[in-house]
Motif scaffolding. Structure first.
Motif, PDB file in Angstrom:
ATOM      1  N   GLY A  52      35.105  37.857  32.276  1.00  0.00           N
ATOM      2  CA  GLY A  52      34.606  37.356  33.536  1.00  0.00           C
ATOM      3  C   GLY A  52      35.038  35.969  33.941  1.00  0.00           C
ATOM      4  N   THR A  53      35.689  35.216  33.062  1.00  0.00           N
ATOM      5  CA  THR A  53      36.157  33.875  33.413  1.00  0.00           C
ATOM      6  C   THR A  53      37.584  33.699  32.919  1.00  0.00           C
ATOM      7  OG1 THR A  53      35.339  32.873  31.357  1.00  0.00           O
ATOM      8  CG2 THR A  53      33.804  32.966  33.216  1.00  0.00           C
ATOM      9  N   ALA A  54      38.270  32.688  33.467  1.00  0.00           N
ATOM     10  CA  ALA A  54      39.653  32.436  33.058  1.00  0.00           C
ATOM     11  C   ALA A  54      39.722  32.038  31.593  1.00  0.00           C
ATOM     12  CB  ALA A  54      40.266  31.349  33.941  1.00  0.00           C
ATOM     13  N   GLU A  55      38.793  31.208  31.144  1.00  0.00           N
ATOM     14  CA  GLU A  55      38.791  30.789  29.744  1.00  0.00           C
ATOM     15  C   GLU A  55      38.540  31.973  28.821  1.00  0.00           C
ATOM     16  OE1 GLU A  55      36.432  27.600  26.821  1.00  0.00           O
ATOM     17  OE2 GLU A  55      35.791  27.910  28.896  1.00  0.00           O
ATOM     18  N   GLN A  56      37.597  32.828  29.199  1.00  0.00           N
ATOM     19  CA  GLN A  56      37.321  34.007  28.382  1.00  0.00           C
ATOM     20  C   GLN A  56      38.520  34.945  28.351  1.00  0.00           C
ATOM     21  OE1 GLN A  56      34.281  36.662  29.882  1.00  0.00           O
ATOM     22  NE2 GLN A  56      33.510  37.061  27.828  1.00  0.00           N
ATOM     23  N   CYS A  57      39.198  35.087  29.475  1.00  0.00           N
ATOM     24  CA  CYS A  57      40.389  35.948  29.518  1.00  0.00           C
ATOM     25  C   CYS A  57      41.462  35.443  28.569  1.00  0.00           C
ATOM     26  CB  CYS A  57      40.932  36.006  30.941  1.00  0.00           C
ATOM     27  SG  CYS A  57      39.930  36.957  32.101  1.00  0.00           S
ATOM     28  N   GLN A  58      41.759  34.156  28.612  1.00  0.00           N
ATOM     29  CA  GLN A  58      42.834  33.616  27.783  1.00  0.00           C
ATOM     30  C   GLN A  58      42.493  33.687  26.303  1.00  0.00           C
ATOM     31  OE1 GLN A  58      44.565  29.933  29.094  1.00  0.00           O
ATOM     32  NE2 GLN A  58      44.160  30.333  31.251  1.00  0.00           N
ATOM     33  N   ARG A  80      38.498  39.669  35.365  1.00  0.00           N
ATOM     34  CA  ARG A  80      37.997  39.024  36.578  1.00  0.00           C
ATOM     35  C   ARG A  80      37.926  37.516  36.332  1.00  0.00           C
ATOM     36  NH1 ARG A  80      33.232  37.180  38.987  1.00  0.00           N
ATOM     37  NH2 ARG A  80      33.093  37.643  41.218  1.00  0.00           N
ATOM     38  N   PHE A  81      38.525  36.748  37.221  1.00  0.00           N
ATOM     39  CA  PHE A  81      38.483  35.293  37.093  1.00  0.00           C
ATOM     40  C   PHE A  81      38.794  34.688  38.453  1.00  0.00           C
ATOM     41  CE2 PHE A  81      42.826  36.570  36.340  1.00  0.00           C
ATOM     42  CZ  PHE A  81      43.586  35.618  37.009  1.00  0.00           C
ATOM     43  N   SER A  82      38.496  33.400  38.583  1.00  0.00           N
ATOM     44  CA  SER A  82      38.795  32.665  39.798  1.00  0.00           C
ATOM     45  C   SER A  82      40.079  31.876  39.607  1.00  0.00           C
ATOM     46  CB  SER A  82      37.650  31.710  40.155  1.00  0.00           C
ATOM     47  OG  SER A  82      36.491  32.434  40.476  1.00  0.00           O
ATOM     48  N   SER A  83      40.827  31.741  40.664  1.00  0.00           N
ATOM     49  CA  SER A  83      42.092  31.014  40.595  1.00  0.00           C
ATOM     50  C   SER A  83      41.834  29.538  40.346  1.00  0.00           C
ATOM     51  CB  SER A  83      42.885  31.194  41.890  1.00  0.00           C
ATOM     52  OG  SER A  83      43.176  32.556  42.113  1.00  0.00           O
ATOM     53  N   ALA A  84      42.755  28.901  39.641  1.00  0.00           N
ATOM     54  CA  ALA A  84      42.642  27.472  39.362  1.00  0.00           C
ATOM     55  C   ALA A  84      43.029  26.625  40.555  1.00  0.00           C
ATOM     56  CB  ALA A  84      43.520  27.102  38.156  1.00  0.00           C
ATOM     57  N   PHE A 114      42.478  50.168  33.717  1.00  0.00           N
ATOM     58  CA  PHE A 114      42.786  48.737  33.805  1.00  0.00           C
ATOM     59  C   PHE A 114      42.443  48.252  35.210  1.00  0.00           C
ATOM     60  CE2 PHE A 114      45.630  45.226  34.952  1.00  0.00           C
ATOM     61  CZ  PHE A 114      45.321  44.323  33.939  1.00  0.00           C
ATOM     62  N   ILE A 115      41.588  47.215  35.292  1.00  0.00           N
ATOM     63  CA  ILE A 115      41.152  46.668  36.566  1.00  0.00           C
ATOM     64  C   ILE A 115      41.511  45.184  36.601  1.00  0.00           C
ATOM     65  CG2 ILE A 115      39.229  46.320  38.143  1.00  0.00           C
ATOM     66  CD1 ILE A 115      39.810  49.240  37.628  1.00  0.00           C
ATOM     67  N   TRP A 116      42.262  44.782  37.607  1.00  0.00           N
ATOM     68  CA  TRP A 116      42.602  43.377  37.834  1.00  0.00           C
ATOM     69  C   TRP A 116      41.828  42.922  39.068  1.00  0.00           C
ATOM     70  CZ3 TRP A 116      45.821  39.675  35.511  1.00  0.00           C
ATOM     71  CH2 TRP A 116      46.097  38.545  36.268  1.00  0.00           C
ATOM     72  N   ASP A 117      40.825  42.069  38.854  1.00  0.00           N
ATOM     73  CA  ASP A 117      39.963  41.617  39.947  1.00  0.00           C
ATOM     74  C   ASP A 117      39.978  40.090  39.979  1.00  0.00           C
ATOM     75  OD1 ASP A 117      38.159  41.399  41.962  1.00  0.00           O
ATOM     76  OD2 ASP A 117      36.394  41.901  40.756  1.00  0.00           O
ATOM     77  N   ALA A 118      41.035  39.538  40.547  1.00  0.00           N
ATOM     78  CA  ALA A 118      41.184  38.090  40.683  1.00  0.00           C
ATOM     79  C   ALA A 118      41.356  37.756  42.160  1.00  0.00           C
ATOM     80  CB  ALA A 118      42.373  37.591  39.865  1.00  0.00           C
ATOM     81  N   ASP A 119      41.559  36.485  42.447  1.00  0.00           N
ATOM     82  CA  ASP A 119      41.746  36.084  43.845  1.00  0.00           C
ATOM     83  C   ASP A 119      43.118  36.463  44.386  1.00  0.00           C
ATOM     84  OD1 ASP A 119      39.217  34.997  43.888  1.00  0.00           O
ATOM     85  OD2 ASP A 119      39.900  33.003  43.292  1.00  0.00           O
TER      86      ASP A 119
END
Length: 563
Positions: A52-58, A80-84, A114-119
């Motif tokens: 759910g977050t960029a840090e968790q994804c990486q 799912r994450f928000s763009s930097a 596979f679901i890509w849910d980003a900005d």
């Protein structure tokens, strides 16, 4: 049974035991008991991975890349994450995460969703090629469009034999491509060719928006025929420009599409995709297996008389409360005799004191097991009053309330205690306090745009009576009342903007403060010792405080006597 005895069980039996656990926390605690149990429970623990977050994804994707024995058990991966950054080129998060997925793809042997849910779309388009070539079981895809749309040669459009596909349009799409027509987007033709011609066995389709179509044309979706389609969700996508049916025997293209898919069980629509005034032309015998519906109240008025078998209902458009609104809603819902789940939102333009709205709602749907109510704009009900009204539902087990809090109301924790006492039959419930200025077009939980929010699980004793609450409360973290000055850093290559016009940035997820604790619902039965008993607000606490004062006075008297 301890961990040593569990470790001696056969692997298939361990998997059966693990699959029966409803809490992922319990599965994780069991897996951490020993290395053998971790290896045995890994297929269940990592079957569905939701990041759910960029840090968790990486962090998680890097771990899975180095642990192929764990990655091979993943069946569904949701990112799912928000763009930097608001700029596509400067989005470091999107570049790094899509590159990690590309490197991880050869290790995802069991991946089927596979679901890509980003900005924005993945900056590394080779990610889709790696997933297509390395994951032979991958049959369900999800992606999104932002300020940048896929090119005509994108590997995303090379898949075939898909069983499910979802497309979401983000904030950047509407600010950069809202006025684009379908014929101006060459990739859109390849997209529908992939879905219609190369995926004849499609079962799920979720398209939450799309480009405009020219006057007099019909969207390619209306000509598609998928015999196995059972789930269809349409957002703001225009399907045809017809103003109405001509001869009585003619059918609107999308009405004919619905009648050609009798296997539909889940259907979500919007006014843009399907105007309510043409829905009565739908054959009453069409959609015989429809059980889940989401749309406006006008859609439901036309659909409910011929489809009383609907069990799950979501009224997407918030209802403006007027004098006849409670009776109108109740009259429509009464025809749905099998309804078990309901999601509904109300807009109040003044404080609402009467309880007729909730009473009519409860009376029209006596069989509800799950209820979600949103009350926006004005403080409408006190939580304890609303909970007492909802208590008339004998089968209710899950409840979610989102409302504007009363200025002199209780805290979130006290409100949760009121709900647990008023409706002891609940298994789980959630409370969310929102601002009166929050637009309902934004989901408070997704963006963190709420004042306070809490999820609660009721714990019961051996007699089935609630004794405590397992609480997870979230509130926005405190921020500095000022912003630090930014120092510009010169770049070798300047960043290019995709639009000459500046637009406000989309809402960003706020950093939340999370508290997890257990709330005792029977403070009089708890056992305290020492200082805890002295501070307790009860008869025993009063007696303990009197005894403490007497002992102190006696000690002072003895000290004065011997001194």
């Amino acid at each position: 049974m301890n961990s040593l005895n569990l470790a001696a069980l056969p692997g298939d039996l361990l998997l059966e035991v693990t699959s029966r656990l409803s809490s992922r926390t319990d599965i994780l605690n069991l897996a951490l008991s020993s290395k053998h149990l971790f290896a045995s429970t890994c297929p269940v623990l990592y079957a569905h991975v939701h990041l759910g977050t960029a840090e968790q994804c990486q962090r998680t994707l890097s771990m899975l890349r180095s642990r192929p024995n764990v990655a091979r058990h993943i069946q569904k991966l949701y990112i799912r994450f928000s763009s930097a950054s608001s700029s596509y080129i400067a989005d470091i998060n999107g570049i790094a995460i899509s590159a990690l997925v590309r490197e991880l793809a050869p290790k995802l042997d069991a991946l089927h969703t596979f679901i890509w849910d980003a900005d924005e779309i993945p900056q590394c388009d080779d990610m889709w090629f790696a997933l297509r070539m390395s994951c032979p079981r991958l049959r369900t895809l999800g992606t999104c469009y932002g300020s940048v749309i896929p090119s005509q040669r994108s590997h995303l459009l090379d898949f075939k034999n898909l069983r499910g596909f979802s497309l979401t349009l983000k904030y950047g799409y509407y600010t950069h491509h809202a006025d684009d027509f379908q014929d101006a987007l060459p990739f859109d033709g390849r997209l529908w060719d992939m879905l219609i011609r190369r995926s004849p066995d499609l079962e799920e389709l979720h398209v939450l928006g799309g480009p405009l179509i020219l006057d007099g044309t019909v969207h390619p979706l209306c000509s598609a025929r998928w015999p196995l389609l059972h789930s269809l969700s349409l957002g703001d996508i225009m399907l045809d420009w017809s103003t109405g049916p001509g001869p009585m025997s003619s059918k609107r293209p999308f009405i004919a599409f619905l009648e050609a898919h009798p296997g539909l069980r889940f259907f979500r629509t919007s006014r843009t995709a399907l105007s309510p005034h043409v829905l009565p032309s739908l054959d009453p015998s069409a959609l015989p297996h429809l059980t889940h519906f989401a749309g406006s109240l006008e859609h439901l008025q036309a659909l409910a008389p011929s489809h009383p078998q609907i069990t799950h209902l979501a009224i997407e458009e918030p209802l403006i409360i007027r004098d006849l609104a409670p009776l109108l809603v109740a009259g429509v819902l009464q025809s749905l005799r099998c309804l078990t789940e309901l999601r509904i939102a109300f807009v109040f333009h003044s404080s609402y004191e009467s309880g007729s709205l909730i009473k009519n709602l409860v009376g029209a749907c006596p069989g509800l097991t799950t209820l979600e109510i949103t009350c926006a704009r004005r403080s409408s009900f006190k939580v304890d009053t609303l909970a007492k009204s909802v208590n008339c539902l004998p089968r209710l087990r899950h409840l979610r309330l989102t409302l504007v809090p009363v200025a002199t109301g209780d805290s979130l924790r006290v409100c949760a205690s009121h709900v647990a006492h008023a409706i002891p039959r609940l298994h789980t419930f959630a409370l969310t306090f929102i601002s009166a200025s929050l637009p309902l077009s934004l989901t408070p939980v997704d963006f963190g745009l709420y004042e306070e929010s809490g999820n609660y699980v009721i714990r019961t004793d051996e007699y089935g009576l609630p004794h405590s609450l397992s609480c997870t409360e979230r509130s926005p973290a405190l921020r500095l009342p000022f912003t630090l000055p930014s120092i510009p850093i010169p770049l070798v290559v300047p960043l290019l903007a995709f639009s000459p016009f500046t637009s406000p940035s989309p809402p960003r997820e706020r950093r939340m403060k999370i508290q997890q604790f257990v709330l005792n619902l029977r403070p009089g039965t708890s056992k305290h010792g020492g200082l805890g008993l002295i501070l307790e607000r009860s008869t025993a606490g009063d007696e303990m405080r009197v005894l403490t004062v007497l002992v102190a006075l006696s000690g002072l008297a003895l000290w004065g006597f011997f001194a």
